[in-house]
Write a protein that holds these residues in place. Structure first.
Motif, PDB file in Angstrom:
ATOM      1  N   ARG A  78      31.768  39.613  31.015  1.00  0.00           N
ATOM      2  CA  ARG A  78      32.506  39.956  32.230  1.00  0.00           C
ATOM      3  C   ARG A  78      33.764  39.088  32.330  1.00  0.00           C
ATOM      4  NH1 ARG A  78      28.381  38.809  36.767  1.00  0.00           N
ATOM      5  NH2 ARG A  78      27.739  37.208  35.246  1.00  0.00           N
ATOM      6  N   PHE A  79      34.813  39.691  32.856  1.00  0.00           N
ATOM      7  CA  PHE A  79      36.100  39.017  33.001  1.00  0.00           C
ATOM      8  C   PHE A  79      36.514  39.105  34.457  1.00  0.00           C
ATOM      9  CE2 PHE A  79      40.884  39.206  32.030  1.00  0.00           C
ATOM     10  CZ  PHE A  79      40.983  37.836  31.985  1.00  0.00           C
ATOM     11  N   PHE A  80      36.856  37.956  35.048  1.00  0.00           N
ATOM     12  CA  PHE A  80      37.194  37.899  36.463  1.00  0.00           C
ATOM     13  C   PHE A  80      38.563  37.261  36.652  1.00  0.00           C
ATOM     14  CE2 PHE A  80      32.607  37.564  36.169  1.00  0.00           C
ATOM     15  CZ  PHE A  80      32.124  38.389  37.185  1.00  0.00           C
ATOM     16  N   THR A  81      39.182  37.564  37.771  1.00  0.00           N
ATOM     17  CA  THR A  81      40.304  36.786  38.257  1.00  0.00           C
ATOM     18  C   THR A  81      39.938  36.292  39.641  1.00  0.00           C
ATOM     19  OG1 THR A  81      42.694  36.741  38.668  1.00  0.00           O
ATOM     20  CG2 THR A  81      41.526  38.740  39.287  1.00  0.00           C
ATOM     21  N   GLY A  82      40.409  35.098  39.965  1.00  0.00           N
ATOM     22  CA  GLY A  82      40.044  34.523  41.242  1.00  0.00           C
ATOM     23  C   GLY A  82      41.177  33.732  41.858  1.00  0.00           C
ATOM     24  N   THR A  83      41.013  33.439  43.121  1.00  0.00           N
ATOM     25  CA  THR A  83      41.919  32.565  43.856  1.00  0.00           C
ATOM     26  C   THR A  83      41.061  31.530  44.568  1.00  0.00           C
ATOM     27  OG1 THR A  83      41.855  33.845  45.912  1.00  0.00           O
ATOM     28  CG2 THR A  83      43.465  34.518  44.244  1.00  0.00           C
ATOM     29  N   HIS A  84      41.703  30.732  45.382  1.00  0.00           N
ATOM     30  CA  HIS A  84      40.950  29.756  46.167  1.00  0.00           C
ATOM     31  C   HIS A  84      39.936  30.435  47.075  1.00  0.00           C
ATOM     32  CE1 HIS A  84      40.114  26.115  48.439  1.00  0.00           C
ATOM     33  NE2 HIS A  84      40.391  26.757  49.552  1.00  0.00           N
ATOM     34  N   TYR A  85      40.181  31.708  47.405  1.00  0.00           N
ATOM     35  CA  TYR A  85      39.370  32.376  48.420  1.00  0.00           C
ATOM     36  C   TYR A  85      38.241  33.218  47.860  1.00  0.00           C
ATOM     37  CZ  TYR A  85      43.585  31.051  50.923  1.00  0.00           C
ATOM     38  OH  TYR A  85      44.635  30.346  51.426  1.00  0.00           O
ATOM     39  N   SER A  86      38.439  33.841  46.710  1.00  0.00           N
ATOM     40  CA  SER A  86      37.422  34.781  46.226  1.00  0.00           C
ATOM     41  C   SER A  86      37.620  35.043  44.742  1.00  0.00           C
ATOM     42  CB  SER A  86      37.498  36.103  47.003  1.00  0.00           C
ATOM     43  OG  SER A  86      38.756  36.724  46.798  1.00  0.00           O
ATOM     44  N   SER A 120      37.132  38.383  41.725  1.00  0.00           N
ATOM     45  CA  SER A 120      36.944  39.820  41.534  1.00  0.00           C
ATOM     46  C   SER A 120      36.874  40.126  40.047  1.00  0.00           C
ATOM     47  CB  SER A 120      38.088  40.623  42.162  1.00  0.00           C
ATOM     48  OG  SER A 120      38.068  40.516  43.573  1.00  0.00           O
ATOM     49  N   ARG A 121      36.026  41.075  39.705  1.00  0.00           N
ATOM     50  CA  ARG A 121      35.865  41.446  38.300  1.00  0.00           C
ATOM     51  C   ARG A 121      36.981  42.392  37.874  1.00  0.00           C
ATOM     52  NH1 ARG A 121      30.311  43.745  35.421  1.00  0.00           N
ATOM     53  NH2 ARG A 121      31.152  43.868  33.294  1.00  0.00           N
ATOM     54  N   ILE A 122      37.466  42.192  36.656  1.00  0.00           N
ATOM     55  CA  ILE A 122      38.456  43.073  36.051  1.00  0.00           C
ATOM     56  C   ILE A 122      37.739  43.990  35.075  1.00  0.00           C
ATOM     57  CG2 ILE A 122      40.533  43.206  34.622  1.00  0.00           C
ATOM     58  CD1 ILE A 122      41.219  40.387  35.572  1.00  0.00           C
ATOM     59  N   GLU A 123      37.775  45.279  35.311  1.00  0.00           N
ATOM     60  CA  GLU A 123      37.141  46.243  34.422  1.00  0.00           C
ATOM     61  C   GLU A 123      38.096  46.572  33.272  1.00  0.00           C
ATOM     62  OE1 GLU A 123      34.120  47.079  34.707  1.00  0.00           O
ATOM     63  OE2 GLU A 123      33.632  46.491  36.769  1.00  0.00           O
ATOM     64  N   THR A 124      37.639  46.412  32.056  1.00  0.00           N
ATOM     65  CA  THR A 124      38.487  46.692  30.901  1.00  0.00           C
ATOM     66  C   THR A 124      37.640  47.090  29.705  1.00  0.00           C
ATOM     67  OG1 THR A 124      40.053  45.721  29.323  1.00  0.00           O
ATOM     68  CG2 THR A 124      38.472  44.217  30.346  1.00  0.00           C
ATOM     69  N   ASP A 125      38.158  48.009  28.915  1.00  0.00           N
ATOM     70  CA  ASP A 125      37.503  48.416  27.674  1.00  0.00           C
ATOM     71  C   ASP A 125      37.951  47.557  26.498  1.00  0.00           C
ATOM     72  OD1 ASP A 125      36.157  50.488  28.961  1.00  0.00           O
ATOM     73  OD2 ASP A 125      37.820  51.891  28.658  1.00  0.00           O
ATOM     74  N   ALA A 126      38.841  46.600  26.768  1.00  0.00           N
ATOM     75  CA  ALA A 126      39.381  45.779  25.682  1.00  0.00           C
ATOM     76  C   ALA A 126      38.393  44.724  25.209  1.00  0.00           C
ATOM     77  CB  ALA A 126      40.679  45.110  26.136  1.00  0.00           C
TER      78      ALA A 126
END
Length: 277
Positions: free
Chosen positions: A140-148, A150-156
């Motif tokens: 699983r690959f996510f991006t986040g900030t100080h607040y939360s 979120s998962r990034i959906e990718t076929d790569a």
């Protein structure tokens, strides 16, 4: 989650026309509020058409600009896969939307340029980070900030270690060759034999396969990073991190991983540990 990159920023700074619609609204990931999010978006799209007509566009032209957003609005699956905020940008022949881990304020602006200020925190390196969580069952690959987060959906990216390798056989090999033996050292002390340190051919082969697996992951991640400088945090069992670090070409990999099976952690737990890394 839809990744907002510097390339997106550059493209939106040069719109295809002078009638630009910028829409932001807070959204929810679950619960009855999802329906309210859809209704709020509907009202904003209607207001956008009205404002386009108020500045001189005829009704068919105004409707044509907003049409892609109306089509997205009718997608029920789209509303069941939200983050904390939704941003839409529309101009003649141009439509971009981003589900982002920011609680955006409701906003509608019709102008000659897009209003992008609300998304700029996503590009500030002191506030954004990436997280790669690798387990036997999933990658699983996510991006986040100080607040939360979120998962990034990718076929790569490959789906899982278990799919890419015979991981059960590999783990069994590690266990078999992690036992202690007598008389190995010069003092006769007990020493453990681990993979890569005199272990079986199977363990050595799996080591090589894991390196190749992580090279594939590195190739998949590269398309997201471009000239990014946001830190990347790795989450996985301890023996994986040195192999990933060897394969990783991203210069901003955090050298302290989140150790253990990430599947046992909630997204909130992953966020908290990544932010502290």
């Amino acid at each position: 989650m839809d990744l907002f990159t510097r390339a997106d920023l550059h493209a939106l700074m040069h719109p295809t026309g002078t009638h630009c619609v910028s829409i932001c609204l807070p959204t929810h990931r679950t619960g009855r509020e999802i329906r309210e999010d859809s209704l709020r978006c509907k009202n904003l799209l209607s207001q956008a058409e009205e404002q386009l007509q108020a500045i001189g566009l005829r009704s068919p032209a105004a409707r044509e600009i907003v049409k892609p957003a109306w089509e997205l609005h009718r997608d029920e699956l789209f509303w069941r896969n939200q983050s904390d905020g939704l941003a839409m940008f529309l101009a003649p022949g141009q439509f971009k939307f981003f589900r982002v881990p920011l609680a955006l304020d409701e906003m509608l602006i019709v102008n000659q340029r897009f209003h992008l200020k609300a998304l700029l925190p996503l590009l500030q390196n002191d506030g954004q980070f990436y997280l790669l969580a690798v387990s036997q069952k999933q990658v699983r690959f996510f991006t986040g900030t100080h607040y939360s987060i979120s998962r990034i959906e990718t076929d790569a990216l490959p789906g899982s270690l278990r799919d890419a390798l015979n991981i059960d056989e590999y783990v069994q090999s590690l266990q078999q060759h992690g036992h202690t033996t007598m008389g190995v050292g010069p003092s006769g002390a007990r020493e453990a034999i681990h993979h890569g340190q005199g272990g079986s051919d199977l363990a050595s082969r799996k080591n090589d396969e894991l390196r190749e697996f992580f090279r594939r992951i590195d190739d998949g991640l590269a398309e997201f990073f471009e000239d990014d400088k946001a830190p990347l945090v790795f989450a996985g069992v301890e023996y994986l991190f040195p192999l990933f670090r060897e394969a990783c070409s991203y210069r901003h990999l955090v050298q302290t991983p989140i150790r253990g099976n990430p599947d046992l952690l909630s997204e909130q737990d992953l966020h908290d540990r990544a932010w502290q890394a």
